[in-house]
Design an enzyme around this catalytic site. Structure first.
Site, short mmCIF file in Angstrom:
data_model
loop_
_atom_site.label_atom_id
_atom_site.label_comp_id
_atom_site.label_asym_id
_atom_site.label_seq_id
_atom_site.Cartn_x
_atom_site.Cartn_y
_atom_site.Cartn_z
N TYR A 143 45.11 -25.89 -16.58
CA TYR A 143 44.39 -24.88 -17.37
C TYR A 143 43.60 -25.50 -18.53
O TYR A 143 43.33 -24.82 -19.52
CB TYR A 143 45.38 -23.85 -17.91
CG TYR A 143 45.75 -22.77 -16.90
CD1 TYR A 143 44.82 -21.84 -16.46
CD2 TYR A 143 47.05 -22.66 -16.41
CE1 TYR A 143 45.15 -20.84 -15.55
CE2 TYR A 143 47.40 -21.67 -15.49
CZ TYR A 143 46.44 -20.77 -15.08
OH TYR A 143 46.77 -19.78 -14.17
N ASN A 186 50.28 -11.99 -15.00
CA ASN A 186 49.46 -11.08 -14.19
C ASN A 186 49.60 -11.34 -12.68
O ASN A 186 48.75 -10.92 -11.90
CB ASN A 186 47.99 -11.11 -14.65
CG ASN A 186 47.36 -12.47 -14.53
OD1 ASN A 186 48.03 -13.45 -14.18
ND2 ASN A 186 46.08 -12.57 -14.82
#
Ligand code: CMP
Length: 139
Positions: free
Chosen positions: A49, A112
């Site tokens: 990330y 999520n």
């Protein structure tokens, strides 16, 4: 034909819905051509990330992504990157359209349930991050 990287995140693995998520890919015409279950170290999650390194949510995101097993797969299909993004729904599950994966299995913006590449450039980088070319079994 296009390829995209998909991740079933730790909260969805914990909920035991890997198969339900895979069914969504298959029902929408995406084919799984590579897959593995792994647990990322913190430093590997930070590396994956890295484009978000300056964002306020970066540390929390990397802690979460290294907190448990994830399932990583390469999806193949026509327009696979955009199609997978539609199937996943909005990043924030509370904003995701009913029937999308994040609406069904996402718990919060952080947790999520799934990640998907957002462009051809990131798909190439993310696929190479997890898979050697001989591990991708294109049919
Ligand atoms: P993902 O598709 O894995 O890409 C980066 C992740 O950062 C994203 O899904 C979310 O889970 C998480 N995230 C946390 N806060 C935010 C935010 N404010 N905007 C975008 N993504 C966020």
């Amino acid at each position: 034909m296009e390829y995209t990287l998909s991740i079933v995140k730790p909260n969805a693995v914990k909920k035991n819905v890997i198969g339900k998520i895979f069914a969504q890919f298959e029902q929408h015409g995406l084919r799984i051509v590579a897959l593995k279950m792994v647990q990322l170290s913190l430093s590997r999650a930070q590396d994956f990330y890295c484009e978000h390194a300056q964002k306020p949510f970066y540390n929390k995101l990397c802690d979460f992504m290294s907190s448990g097993p994830i399932c990583v797969q390469v999806l193949q299909g026509v327009n696979a990157i955009e199609l997978n993004r539609q199937i996943m729904g909005a990043t924030d599950p509370s904003q995701a359209e009913a029937g999308t994966i994040r609406a069904m299995y996402g718990d919060s913006l952080d947790e999520n349930s799934v990640h998907g590449s957002d462009s051809p450039t990131s798909a190439q980088r993310e696929i190479q991050f997890f898979f050697e070319s001989e591990e991708i079994l294109v049919r």
